[in-house]
Design a protein around this motif. Structure first.
Motif, PDB file in Angstrom:
ATOM      1  N   PRO A   1     -14.320  43.851  71.041  1.00 23.92           N
ATOM      2  CA  PRO A   1     -15.299  42.516  69.378  1.00 23.92           C
ATOM      3  C   PRO A   1     -14.155  40.560  70.814  1.00 23.92           C
ATOM      4  CG  PRO A   1     -13.003  43.638  68.771  1.00 23.92           C
ATOM      5  CD  PRO A   1     -13.265  44.444  69.883  1.00 23.92           C
ATOM      6  N   ARG A   2     -13.331  41.437  72.209  1.00 26.69           N
ATOM      7  CA  ARG A   2     -12.832  40.452  72.618  1.00 26.69           C
ATOM      8  C   ARG A   2     -13.339  39.091  73.790  1.00 26.69           C
ATOM      9  NH1 ARG A   2      -9.363  40.179  76.083  1.00 26.69           N
ATOM     10  NH2 ARG A   2      -7.980  39.044  75.674  1.00 26.69           N
ATOM     11  N   PRO A   3     -15.120  39.764  74.256  1.00 31.14           N
ATOM     12  CA  PRO A   3     -16.162  38.372  73.971  1.00 31.14           C
ATOM     13  C   PRO A   3     -16.259  37.286  73.094  1.00 31.14           C
ATOM     14  CG  PRO A   3     -16.186  40.760  75.285  1.00 31.14           C
ATOM     15  CD  PRO A   3     -15.275  41.153  74.065  1.00 31.14           C
TER      16      PRO A   3
ATOM     17  N   ALA B   1      -6.649  47.869  76.834  1.00 31.72           N
ATOM     18  CA  ALA B   1      -6.168  47.135  75.860  1.00 31.72           C
ATOM     19  C   ALA B   1      -6.878  46.204  74.404  1.00 31.72           C
ATOM     20  CB  ALA B   1      -4.897  46.255  76.241  1.00 31.72           C
ATOM     21  N   TYR B   2      -6.221  46.159  73.222  1.00 36.20           N
ATOM     22  CA  TYR B   2      -6.607  45.320  71.929  1.00 36.20           C
ATOM     23  C   TYR B   2      -8.761  45.746  71.988  1.00 36.20           C
ATOM     24  CZ  TYR B   2      -2.206  43.441  71.676  1.00 36.20           C
ATOM     25  OH  TYR B   2      -1.148  42.988  71.959  1.00 36.20           O
ATOM     26  N   ASN B   3      -9.008  47.075  72.461  1.00 37.97           N
ATOM     27  CA  ASN B   3     -10.399  47.006  72.054  1.00 37.97           C
ATOM     28  C   ASN B   3     -10.877  48.587  71.436  1.00 37.97           C
ATOM     29  OD1 ASN B   3     -12.683  45.968  75.494  1.00 37.97           O
ATOM     30  ND2 ASN B   3     -10.949  45.400  74.816  1.00 37.97           N
TER      31      ASN B   3
ATOM     32  N   GLY C   1       3.511  34.579  72.925  1.00 37.76           N
ATOM     33  CA  GLY C   1       1.911  34.196  73.319  1.00 37.76           C
ATOM     34  C   GLY C   1       1.637  35.656  73.965  1.00 37.76           C
ATOM     35  N   SER C   2       0.041  35.750  74.361  1.00 38.62           N
ATOM     36  CA  SER C   2      -0.449  36.675  74.858  1.00 38.62           C
ATOM     37  C   SER C   2      -1.117  36.075  76.248  1.00 38.62           C
ATOM     38  CB  SER C   2      -1.144  37.527  73.806  1.00 38.62           C
ATOM     39  OG  SER C   2      -1.152  38.844  74.248  1.00 38.62           O
ATOM     40  N   GLN C   3      -0.920  37.290  77.320  1.00 38.90           N
ATOM     41  CA  GLN C   3      -2.144  36.784  78.429  1.00 38.90           C
ATOM     42  C   GLN C   3      -1.498  36.009  79.245  1.00 38.90           C
ATOM     43  OE1 GLN C   3      -3.593  38.287  80.164  1.00 38.90           O
ATOM     44  NE2 GLN C   3      -5.176  37.668  81.065  1.00 38.90           N
TER      45      GLN C   3
ATOM     46  N   ILE D   1      12.005  44.318  75.449  1.00 39.62           N
ATOM     47  CA  ILE D   1      10.612  43.612  76.461  1.00 39.62           C
ATOM     48  C   ILE D   1       9.704  44.750  75.423  1.00 39.62           C
ATOM     49  CG2 ILE D   1      10.979  44.939  78.008  1.00 39.62           C
ATOM     50  CD1 ILE D   1       9.703  42.344  78.830  1.00 39.62           C
ATOM     51  N   GLU D   2       8.608  43.565  74.595  1.00 35.51           N
ATOM     52  CA  GLU D   2       7.310  44.458  74.205  1.00 35.51           C
ATOM     53  C   GLU D   2       6.205  44.370  74.792  1.00 35.51           C
ATOM     54  OE1 GLU D   2       9.231  43.256  69.520  1.00 35.51           O
ATOM     55  OE2 GLU D   2       7.935  42.393  70.539  1.00 35.51           O
ATOM     56  N   PRO D   3       6.302  44.658  75.783  1.00 37.68           N
ATOM     57  CA  PRO D   3       4.524  44.516  76.375  1.00 37.68           C
ATOM     58  C   PRO D   3       3.978  45.641  75.823  1.00 37.68           C
ATOM     59  CG  PRO D   3       5.641  45.477  77.710  1.00 37.68           C
ATOM     60  CD  PRO D   3       7.193  45.460  76.807  1.00 37.68           C
ATOM     61  N   GLY D   4       2.604  45.391  75.592  1.00 41.12           N
ATOM     62  CA  GLY D   4       1.099  45.926  75.053  1.00 41.12           C
ATOM     63  C   GLY D   4       0.486  45.978  76.053  1.00 41.12           C
ATOM     64  N   ARG D   5      -0.826  44.741  75.669  1.00 46.96           N
ATOM     65  CA  ARG D   5      -1.438  44.901  77.345  1.00 46.96           C
ATOM     66  C   ARG D   5      -1.024  44.494  78.640  1.00 46.96           C
ATOM     67  NH1 ARG D   5      -5.325  40.716  76.072  1.00 46.96           N
ATOM     68  NH2 ARG D   5      -3.833  39.708  74.821  1.00 46.96           N
ATOM     69  N   SER D   6       0.685  44.197  78.785  1.00 44.59           N
ATOM     70  CA  SER D   6       0.138  44.334  80.214  1.00 44.59           C
ATOM     71  C   SER D   6       0.536  46.218  80.902  1.00 44.59           C
ATOM     72  CB  SER D   6       1.044  43.868  80.532  1.00 44.59           C
ATOM     73  OG  SER D   6       2.230  44.084  80.456  1.00 44.59           O
TER      74      SER D   6
HETATM   75  N1  LLP Z   1       5.751  41.320  70.437  1.00 50.13           N
HETATM   76  C1  LLP Z   1       4.917  40.701  69.917  1.00 50.13           C
HETATM   77  C2  LLP Z   1       5.526  40.082  67.997  1.00 50.13           C
HETATM   78  C3  LLP Z   1       3.860  40.310  69.328  1.00 50.13           C
HETATM   79  O1  LLP Z   1       3.533  40.301  68.330  1.00 50.13           O
HETATM   80  C4  LLP Z   1       2.432  40.967  70.547  1.00 50.13           C
HETATM   81  C5  LLP Z   1       1.158  40.870  70.350  1.00 50.13           C
HETATM   82  C6  LLP Z   1       3.025  42.040  71.535  1.00 50.13           C
HETATM   83  C7  LLP Z   1       4.678  42.162  71.081  1.00 50.13           C
HETATM   84  C8  LLP Z   1       2.531  42.240  72.807  1.00 50.13           C
HETATM   85  O2  LLP Z   1       2.199  41.373  73.665  1.00 50.13           O
HETATM   86  P1  LLP Z   1       1.115  41.499  74.578  1.00 50.13           P
HETATM   87  O3  LLP Z   1       2.129  42.441  75.494  1.00 50.13           O
HETATM   88  O4  LLP Z   1      -0.095  42.825  74.393  1.00 50.13           O
HETATM   89  O5  LLP Z   1       0.529  40.091  74.770  1.00 50.13           O
HETATM   90  N2  LLP Z   1      -5.566  40.722  70.207  1.00 50.13           N
HETATM   91  C9  LLP Z   1      -5.581  38.867  70.906  1.00 50.13           C
HETATM   92  C10 LLP Z   1      -4.475  39.736  71.584  1.00 50.13           C
HETATM   93  C11 LLP Z   1      -2.683  39.489  69.908  1.00 50.13           C
HETATM   94  C12 LLP Z   1      -1.896  39.791  70.601  1.00 50.13           C
HETATM   95  C13 LLP Z   1      -1.307  40.064  69.502  1.00 50.13           C
HETATM   96  N3  LLP Z   1       0.779  39.665  69.851  1.00 50.13           N
HETATM   97  C14 LLP Z   1      -6.040  40.020  72.505  1.00 50.13           C
HETATM   98  O6  LLP Z   1      -7.262  41.087  72.516  1.00 50.13           O
HETATM   99  O7  LLP Z   1      -6.092  39.190  73.123  1.00 50.13           O
END
Ligand code: LLP
Length: 441
Positions: A331-333, A391-393, A212-214, A288-293
């Motif tokens: 679009p997040r809000p 992130a995600y904007n 999951g995320s956040q 490890i696959e961070p995106g948002r952080s």
């Molecule tokens: N790895 C996989 C397989 C994922 O599906 C995701 C996010 C990540 C890594 C990265 O996760 P993060 O570190 O960013 O939490 N659009 C949503 C977030 C969707 C995340 C989908 N997968 C938002 O704006 O909150």
């Protein structure tokens, strides 16, 4: 404190003109020079969190940091992550192509996703991406078939659904059983058997999950690591294999508001290590696959204040102030009821004595960027700076209402460079086609 625990980019300050400064650039000047809405990315903040991750996990012998490019995928951002030594988690041919064209070593790229098309798989094989995370039975068969046709081998991880429910918005939970992603644990033996006995062009390297995320609770990550490591041990024993790769996904949270308390990256690394140490197996390679952080805190969006309106609700006056962007650039809000914090870039020091609702410019009542925030008295032309929009904007932005997508600038040491051009009106119609019978002479 790691960068993801900060509400604002690390270079934010108030300059001698009394304006918000980011990356050494006056944000009001940025708005003037490039127009608004404007996405601004602070390079020092971005590199800072990359280094936090590398430092936190430095004692791991086999750690592979992969940036989840879905959070923000542009060529310049990819270059920075590449320079910082990150690999890339990609989920479409668009992301793969962006990463490839930015000069990344494709063996550092993982292709993930629950419905990869033949075309995308072909491209990924041609460009020799390092790993496929195989999501389901259909994909395993398709990938094997295409690899066979091309006479190549694909190194794969199995995307598993570990059955962990973490406390985050329902739409961004992915590890629970009722999920569209991955094999649930009862399906693992069947897919391993197929790979071992039938899919000769697939080489199974390990397992992958993303819960999951956040996420703020480290326990979710340690539970995940334990489930994955137990699964690796079990598969190896039962099938006589030597899987030694474990991808734990992304998910670490960031601080959107004062109420958010995401963990330090160091504590995430500790939680992973502790969960690993409970098992006596050889340490696998951990991805490890961070995106948002990685990218959220580095980004702010600048908007210009336009119209405003007051409504009387049972004797209480509510003031709406509209800005020149909204749900199409963030679009997040409206999608997740996400909350943001903002300041007024041209007068951050003035007393915050007015409660306002920041409305977007799009034709939908739900297009509210921030509901009731205390700010200095807003006037037309003021510049609003919304924090944590990296992130995600932009990556989820649309052209709703046929509005051009904003530009993005990268700031560092008082220099600003355009990294995404603002769309033009001609860009908007560039993909349209009028059939000849409808054309006006
Ligand atoms: N790895 C996989 C397989 C994922 O599906 C995701 C996010 C990540 C890594 C990265 O996760 P993060 O570190 O960013 O939490 N659009 C949503 C977030 C969707 C995340 C989908 N997968 C938002 O704006 O909150």
């Amino acid at each position: 404190m790691s960068v993801n625990q900060s509400l604002k980019p690390i270079t934010i300050k108030i300059n001698n003109s009394g304006h918000i400064e980011i990356g050494g650039c006056d944000s009001v000047e940025l708005a003037k020079k490039y127009g608004t809405p404007l996405y601004v990315i602070d390079e020092k903040t971005l590199r800072g969190i990359c280094r936090d991750y590398k430092e936190a996990f430095k004692d791991y012998p086999n750690i592979k940091m992969m940036y989840a490019s879905k959070a923000l995928c542009t060529s310049a951002i990819t270059r920075i992550l590449d320079e910082e030594g990150f690999g890339f988690d990609t989920v479409s041919q668009g992301e793969i192509y962006t990463v490839y064209k930015s000069g990344v070593d494709m063996s550092k790229v993982l292709f993930n996703g629950n419905n990869k098309s033949r075309k995308e798989i072909e491209l990924a094989l041609e460009l020799k991406v390092g790993r496929f995370s195989v999501d389901n039975f259909f994909e395993a068969e398709l990938l094997n078939k295409i690899a066979q046709e091309k006479g190549v081998n694909a190194d794969i991880l199995l995307r598993l659904t570990p059955g962990i429910e973490c406390h985050t918005h329902e739409y961004i939970q992915t590890g629970q059983i009722d999920s569209k992603f991955g094999f649930d644990l009862t399906q693992v033996d069947k897919i391993v058997e197929l790979i071992k006995n039938k899919y000769k062009n697939l080489t199974l390297k390990g397992v992958h999950a993303h819960i999951g995320s956040q996420i703020f609770e480290l326990k979710s990550f340690s539970d995940e690591v334990e489930i994955l490591i137990e699964e690796i041990e079990r598969i190896n024993k039962k099938f006589g294999l030597e899987l030694d790769e474990m991808n734990i996904g992304g998910g670490l949270g960031v601080k959107y508001t004062e109420y958010d308390c995401p963990p330090d990256v160091k504590d995430l690394a500790k939680a992973v290590a502790e969960a690993m140490n409970k098992h006596s197996v050889k340490m696998p390679t951990i991805y490890i696959e961070p995106g948002r952080s990685i990218i959220s805190t580095a980004g702010v969006t600048l908007y210009t204040v336009g119209s405003s309106k007051e409504v009387d609700i049972n004797g209480v006056t509510k003031r709406y102030v509209a800005v020149d962007g909204g749900m199409a650039d963030n679009p997040r809000p409206s999608m997740y009821q996400a909350e943001y914090v903002a300041e007024v870039a041209n007068k951050p020091n003035e007393p915050k004595n007015e409660k306002v609702t920041i409305a977007g410019r799009y034709c939908e009542s739900g297009d509210i960027l921030i509901n009731e925030i205390e700010l200095p008295k807003l006037e037309q032309g003021d510049i609003i700076c919304v924090y944590n929009t990296g992130a995600y904007n932009y990556s989820m932005a649309s052209n709703y209402n046929r509005v051009e997508k904003p530009a993005m600038v990268l700031v560092n040491s008082a220099q600003s460079d355009i990294i995404v051009n603002r769309e033009s009106l001609d860009d908007l119609i560039s993909h349209d086609n009028i059939p000849s019978r409808l054309r006006k002479e």
